[in-house]
Design a protein around this motif. Structure first.
Motif, mmCIF file in Angstrom:
data_model
loop_
_atom_site.group_PDB
_atom_site.id
_atom_site.type_symbol
_atom_site.label_atom_id
_atom_site.label_comp_id
_atom_site.label_asym_id
_atom_site.label_seq_id
_atom_site.Cartn_x
_atom_site.Cartn_y
_atom_site.Cartn_z
ATOM 1 N N MET A 1 0.957 -1.101 0.013
ATOM 2 C CA MET A 1 0.042 0.119 -0.084
ATOM 3 C C MET A 1 0.918 1.503 -0.004
ATOM 4 S SD MET A 1 -2.709 1.295 2.830
ATOM 5 C CE MET A 1 -1.524 1.597 4.231
ATOM 6 N N THR A 2 0.629 2.127 -0.887
ATOM 7 C CA THR A 2 1.731 3.353 -0.953
ATOM 8 C C THR A 2 0.789 4.418 -0.310
ATOM 9 O OG1 THR A 2 0.121 4.336 -2.775
ATOM 10 C CG2 THR A 2 2.205 2.920 -3.410
ATOM 11 N N TRP A 3 1.679 5.140 0.658
ATOM 12 C CA TRP A 3 1.119 6.153 1.813
ATOM 13 C C TRP A 3 2.184 7.310 1.951
ATOM 14 C CZ3 TRP A 3 3.664 6.274 6.376
ATOM 15 C CH2 TRP A 3 4.575 5.078 6.774
ATOM 16 N N ARG A 4 3.322 6.822 1.696
ATOM 17 C CA ARG A 4 4.467 8.087 2.059
ATOM 18 C C ARG A 4 4.307 8.997 0.853
ATOM 19 N NH1 ARG A 4 7.906 6.716 5.983
ATOM 20 N NH2 ARG A 4 8.164 4.533 6.660
ATOM 21 N N SER A 5 4.717 10.223 1.204
ATOM 22 C CA SER A 5 4.873 11.289 0.491
ATOM 23 C C SER A 5 6.287 12.123 0.686
ATOM 24 C CB SER A 5 3.532 12.601 0.598
ATOM 25 O OG SER A 5 2.477 11.960 0.212
ATOM 26 N N ILE A 6 7.054 12.049 0.099
ATOM 27 C CA ILE A 6 8.437 12.309 0.317
ATOM 28 C C ILE A 6 9.011 13.861 -0.469
ATOM 29 C CG2 ILE A 6 11.050 11.935 0.226
ATOM 30 C CD1 ILE A 6 10.210 8.935 -0.081
ATOM 31 N N VAL A 7 9.165 14.634 0.397
ATOM 32 C CA VAL A 7 9.816 15.976 0.023
ATOM 33 C C VAL A 7 11.152 16.547 0.284
ATOM 34 C CG1 VAL A 7 9.262 18.489 0.190
ATOM 35 C CG2 VAL A 7 7.179 17.223 0.437
ATOM 36 N N ILE A 8 11.979 16.688 -0.865
ATOM 37 C CA ILE A 8 13.216 16.642 -0.638
ATOM 38 C C ILE A 8 13.662 18.011 -1.001
ATOM 39 C CG2 ILE A 8 15.863 15.903 -1.229
ATOM 40 C CD1 ILE A 8 14.445 13.261 -2.094
ATOM 41 N N SER A 9 13.976 18.838 0.127
ATOM 42 C CA SER A 9 14.258 20.287 0.003
ATOM 43 C C SER A 9 15.887 20.812 0.183
ATOM 44 C CB SER A 9 13.490 21.003 0.853
ATOM 45 O OG SER A 9 12.223 21.024 0.727
ATOM 46 N N GLN A 10 16.674 19.782 0.404
ATOM 47 C CA GLN A 10 18.127 19.995 0.661
ATOM 48 C C GLN A 10 18.991 18.993 -0.728
ATOM 49 O OE1 GLN A 10 19.184 22.129 2.816
ATOM 50 N NE2 GLN A 10 17.406 22.426 3.542
ATOM 51 N N PRO A 11 20.105 19.432 -0.795
ATOM 52 C CA PRO A 11 20.877 18.765 -1.764
ATOM 53 C C PRO A 11 21.188 17.300 -1.379
ATOM 54 C CG PRO A 11 22.107 20.756 -1.374
ATOM 55 C CD PRO A 11 20.900 20.803 -0.329
ATOM 56 N N ASP A 35 6.201 1.667 -0.594
ATOM 57 C CA ASP A 35 5.231 2.651 0.411
ATOM 58 C C ASP A 35 5.264 3.854 -0.018
ATOM 59 O OD1 ASP A 35 5.616 0.425 2.129
ATOM 60 O OD2 ASP A 35 7.036 1.426 3.334
ATOM 61 N N ILE A 36 5.879 4.204 -1.185
ATOM 62 C CA ILE A 36 6.099 5.585 -1.847
ATOM 63 C C ILE A 36 4.833 5.924 -2.709
ATOM 64 C CG2 ILE A 36 7.383 7.383 -2.912
ATOM 65 C CD1 ILE A 36 9.912 6.008 -1.962
ATOM 66 N N ALA A 37 4.068 6.862 -2.438
ATOM 67 C CA ALA A 37 3.205 7.527 -3.498
ATOM 68 C C ALA A 37 3.890 8.579 -4.569
ATOM 69 C CB ALA A 37 1.774 7.947 -2.917
ATOM 70 N N ILE A 38 4.148 9.532 -3.694
ATOM 71 C CA ILE A 38 4.921 10.864 -4.615
ATOM 72 C C ILE A 38 6.243 11.272 -4.100
ATOM 73 C CG2 ILE A 38 2.548 11.395 -5.086
ATOM 74 C CD1 ILE A 38 3.211 13.939 -3.425
ATOM 75 N N ILE A 39 7.093 11.837 -4.876
ATOM 76 C CA ILE A 39 8.345 12.291 -4.583
ATOM 77 C C ILE A 39 8.287 13.648 -5.179
ATOM 78 C CG2 ILE A 39 10.784 12.195 -4.570
ATOM 79 C CD1 ILE A 39 10.516 9.201 -5.076
ATOM 80 N N VAL A 40 8.720 14.722 -4.369
ATOM 81 C CA VAL A 40 8.804 16.204 -4.847
ATOM 82 C C VAL A 40 10.238 16.588 -4.574
ATOM 83 C CG1 VAL A 40 8.100 18.494 -4.319
ATOM 84 C CG2 VAL A 40 6.369 16.568 -4.099
ATOM 85 N N LEU A 41 10.771 16.960 -5.593
ATOM 86 C CA LEU A 41 11.956 17.416 -5.535
ATOM 87 C C LEU A 41 12.128 18.946 -5.548
ATOM 88 C CD1 LEU A 41 13.601 15.130 -8.504
ATOM 89 C CD2 LEU A 41 13.170 14.863 -6.197
ATOM 90 N N ASN A 42 12.666 19.459 -4.500
ATOM 91 C CA ASN A 42 12.705 20.847 -4.301
ATOM 92 C C ASN A 42 13.818 21.618 -4.048
ATOM 93 O OD1 ASN A 42 10.915 23.401 -4.071
ATOM 94 N ND2 ASN A 42 11.021 23.108 -1.867
ATOM 95 N N THR A 245 3.715 20.589 4.497
ATOM 96 C CA THR A 245 2.336 20.393 5.003
ATOM 97 C C THR A 245 1.320 20.532 3.882
ATOM 98 O OG1 THR A 245 2.816 21.894 6.712
ATOM 99 C CG2 THR A 245 0.676 21.884 6.298
ATOM 100 N N LEU A 246 1.481 21.182 2.820
ATOM 101 C CA LEU A 246 0.640 20.879 1.643
ATOM 102 C C LEU A 246 0.745 19.516 1.225
ATOM 103 C CD1 LEU A 246 1.232 24.452 0.014
ATOM 104 C CD2 LEU A 246 -1.121 23.456 0.948
ATOM 105 N N VAL A 247 1.720 18.974 0.858
ATOM 106 C CA VAL A 247 2.075 17.673 0.470
ATOM 107 C C VAL A 247 1.364 16.634 1.406
ATOM 108 C CG1 VAL A 247 3.531 15.879 0.109
ATOM 109 C CG2 VAL A 247 4.228 18.104 -0.634
ATOM 110 N N ASN A 248 1.352 16.871 2.694
ATOM 111 C CA ASN A 248 0.833 15.850 3.716
ATOM 112 C C ASN A 248 -0.412 15.940 3.437
ATOM 113 O OD1 ASN A 248 1.204 14.167 5.994
ATOM 114 N ND2 ASN A 248 0.350 15.522 6.874
#
Length: 301
Positions: A1-11, A35-42, A245-248
């Motif tokens: 089941m996918t449920w994790r939302s990952i936001v990466i804001s550092q190198p 486990d991963i649903a989305i990954i955001v590269l920031n 917070t918005l990704v969550n």
């Protein structure tokens, strides 16, 4: 089941380690791909290896890129993940116009009802007026009650001087939240073999996500509610904590016909129900969310 939302804001460097995503920074973190649903590269100093992209396609993960303004400007989606994609494409193209118009009316009614709920949850005026708009939506929304509701709703929620076209923290936050939902819905559509470009109401030749833009409408007030309760920073800029917070929001509770569930699960139910509509069902089969607040969904193991 996918449920994790990952936001990466550092190198960071993202690589594949067997069945997990390895995120190399000061230390290396490992997250199972399943486990991963989305990954955001920031961050502009993030390196993504080809095996990671391949894993995103294999596991149905949406990978978001952001531009210089740190708003999502691109999304990597799995390629033809469904075994009967051609069949669903034909069903989308052959959807009878009366069913399409009825479906759009149901979507608009729920969007306006959720806007009214957002005003109530925010202790704002105007709920009764929006409730009255719901009953005035006809097949195809020929009177554009959606537009009339939006013109009334946003100033009630964010103040009389608020306009969606102005540059501000509020609009940046809204756009960020909408973009995450839009990409997540597109991910669900692709996973079910549908073409996001073929919409029910939206039909722009320059829009690759017309169908996602149809289905997102009842989910937008969730973003609105979240942004309403954010404290605007002194520099009026969207910070990493706001983006996280918005990704969550994908992990917040929302009510659906089958019970309360996470937004991520609700999107899956909405897409699955749309498939039943396309496959000869009635517009009433479409399952849409009801806004109930900003409660974190609790996973049960």
């Amino acid at each position: 089941m996918t449920w994790r939302s990952i936001v990466i804001s550092q190198p960071a460097k993202l690589r594949r380690e067997h069945f997990s995503l390895a995120i190399e920074q000061m230390q290396t973190a490992f997250v199972p791909f399943e486990d991963i649903a989305i990954i955001v590269l920031n961050n502009r100093e993030i390196t993504v290896t080809h095996p990671v992209l391949a894993a995103c396609g294999e596991y149905g993960i949406s990978l978001f890129a952001t531009g210089d303004n740190h708003q999502p400007n691109g999304v990597f989606l799995p390629y033809l993940a469904h075994s009967r994609a051609t069949r669903w494409m034909r069903l989308q193209l052959d959807l009878p116009k009366p069913i399409a118009k009825q479906t759009w009316a149901i979507i608009v009614r729920r969007k306006i009802a959720n806007q009214a709920a957002c005003l109530r949850l925010s202790a704002c005026n105007g709920c009764d007026r929006l409730d009255s708009y719901v009953g005035r939506v006809r097949s195809g929304d020929v009177e554009n009650m959606e537009g009339q509701a939006a013109a009334f709703y946003f100033p009630q929620l964010f103040g009389k001087g608020f306009k969606r076209i102005q540059e501000s923290f509020t609009n940046a936050a809204l756009d960020y939240g909408y973009a995450v939902l839009r990409g997540t819905i597109a991910r669900g559509l692709v996973a079910h073999g549908m073409m996001p470009a073929l919409g029910i109401f939206h039909a722009s030749e320059q829009n690759a996500f017309n169908l996602a833009d149809d289905l997102i409408e009842p989910y937008r007030p969730l973003v609105d509610l979240c942004v309403k309760h954010m404290q605007v920073p002194h520099n009026d800029q969207l910070a990493p904590v706001h983006k996280a917070t918005l990704v969550n929001l994908l992990n917040m509770d929302i009510a659906m016909p089958r019970g309360t569930m996470s937004v991520l699960s609700a999107i899956e139910h909405t897409v699955e129900s749309l498939a039943r509509v396309l496959d000869g069902g009635t517009a009433e089969l479409l399952e849409l969310p009801v806004l109930i607040g900003l409660e974190q969904h609790r996973l049960e193991f």
